[in-house]
Design a protein around this motif. Structure first.
Motif, PDB file in Angstrom:
ATOM      1  N   GLU A 121      48.737 -25.200 -18.590  1.00 59.38           N
ATOM      2  CA  GLU A 121      49.234 -24.717 -19.502  1.00 59.38           C
ATOM      3  C   GLU A 121      50.368 -24.413 -19.313  1.00 59.38           C
ATOM      4  N   SER A 122      52.077 -23.768 -20.143  1.00 57.14           N
ATOM      5  CA  SER A 122      52.519 -23.391 -19.895  1.00 57.14           C
ATOM      6  C   SER A 122      53.890 -22.994 -20.864  1.00 57.14           C
ATOM      7  N   ALA A 123      54.570 -21.972 -21.255  1.00 55.88           N
ATOM      8  CA  ALA A 123      54.780 -21.768 -22.667  1.00 55.88           C
ATOM      9  C   ALA A 123      56.456 -22.043 -22.036  1.00 55.88           C
ATOM     10  N   GLU A 124      56.986 -23.512 -21.124  1.00 58.76           N
ATOM     11  CA  GLU A 124      58.023 -23.952 -20.412  1.00 58.76           C
ATOM     12  C   GLU A 124      57.623 -25.632 -20.790  1.00 58.76           C
ATOM     13  N   GLY A 125      58.334 -26.149 -20.727  1.00 54.77           N
ATOM     14  CA  GLY A 125      57.959 -27.732 -20.595  1.00 54.77           C
ATOM     15  C   GLY A 125      59.014 -27.909 -19.581  1.00 54.77           C
ATOM     16  N   TYR A 126      57.528 -29.133 -18.831  1.00 57.88           N
ATOM     17  CA  TYR A 126      58.191 -29.598 -17.368  1.00 57.88           C
ATOM     18  C   TYR A 126      57.927 -30.929 -16.961  1.00 57.88           C
ATOM     19  N   GLU A 127      57.748 -31.319 -16.103  1.00 56.85           N
ATOM     20  CA  GLU A 127      57.959 -32.723 -15.709  1.00 56.85           C
ATOM     21  C   GLU A 127      56.077 -32.672 -14.739  1.00 56.85           C
ATOM     22  N   TRP A 128      55.795 -33.583 -15.686  1.00 56.71           N
ATOM     23  CA  TRP A 128      54.529 -33.907 -15.012  1.00 56.71           C
ATOM     24  C   TRP A 128      54.555 -35.479 -14.425  1.00 56.71           C
ATOM     25  N   PRO A 129      54.730 -35.841 -13.198  1.00 57.07           N
ATOM     26  CA  PRO A 129      54.799 -37.083 -12.371  1.00 57.07           C
ATOM     27  C   PRO A 129      53.089 -38.072 -12.481  1.00 57.07           C
ATOM     28  N   VAL A 130      53.680 -39.299 -13.052  1.00 60.35           N
ATOM     29  CA  VAL A 130      51.644 -40.062 -13.033  1.00 60.35           C
ATOM     30  C   VAL A 130      51.907 -41.229 -12.239  1.00 60.35           C
ATOM     31  N   VAL A 131      51.496 -41.844 -11.128  1.00 62.74           N
ATOM     32  CA  VAL A 131      51.447 -43.012 -10.530  1.00 62.74           C
ATOM     33  C   VAL A 131      50.544 -44.105 -10.999  1.00 62.74           C
ATOM     34  N   VAL A 132      51.023 -44.929 -11.861  1.00 67.27           N
ATOM     35  CA  VAL A 132      49.811 -46.024 -11.953  1.00 67.27           C
ATOM     36  C   VAL A 132      50.329 -47.685 -11.300  1.00 67.27           C
TER      37      VAL A 132
END
Length: 157
Positions: A121-132
């Motif tokens: 949870e964050s008050a700011e946006g952020y990048e979240w990497p997902v590997v497939v």
């Protein structure tokens, strides 16, 4: 939404043909993904496995699974995994995707999506990497994608 999608998956997949029904429900919500006729195999926070059968409609001109079908499979598995994984106060959208074609994609393809790190949870946006990782019937990896999700707080309007 995330809890409701996971709850739906857990309830509906207990029924005969439940995985098929859940897959159809997802494609009803996001119709473009019906083009690859996905079948959800596993869904839990932090992991989603989706398969596509070896069909002519996902083939390219040389008889292997088309690059864009593999990209669609990767985006679908990563997106549904994100939906059931991120904190309820956050939302997600794909920001970018890099792909690697590792080997010929022949046969039924199985994609497994998992995040690189927990979502917070964050008050700011952020990048979240997902590997497939996408594998053929023998378990050989044929395709790999790294999808950068943009996580941001849900608006409170």
């Amino acid at each position: 939404m995330s809890g409701s999608l996971l709850s739906l998956y857990q309830r509906i997949t207990r029924w005969p043909a439940g995985h098929w029904l859940f897959s159809r429900a997802v494609c009803f919500r996001a119709p473009y993904f019906a083009t690859i006729a996905p079948r959800f195999v596993t869904l839990e926070p932090g992991r989603c496995e989706v398969r596509i059968r070896d069909r002519r409609r996902v083939h390219n001109h040389i008889g292997t699974v088309h690059a864009i079908a593999l990209c669609n499979l990767a985006e679908l598995s990563a997106g549904v995994m994100a939906e059931v994984t991120i904190p309820p106060g956050m939302r997600w959208i794909p920001k970018g995707m890099t792909v690697e074609y590792v080997a010929k994609a022949v046969g039924t393809m199985s994609a497994v999506a998992a995040p690189d790190a927990p979502a917070v949870e964050s008050a700011e946006g952020y990048e979240w990497p997902v590997v497939v990782h996408v594998s053929d019937p023998a378990g050989t990896e044929v395709f790999r994608a790294r999808i950068t999700m943009w996580l941001s707080p849900r608006s409170r309007h």
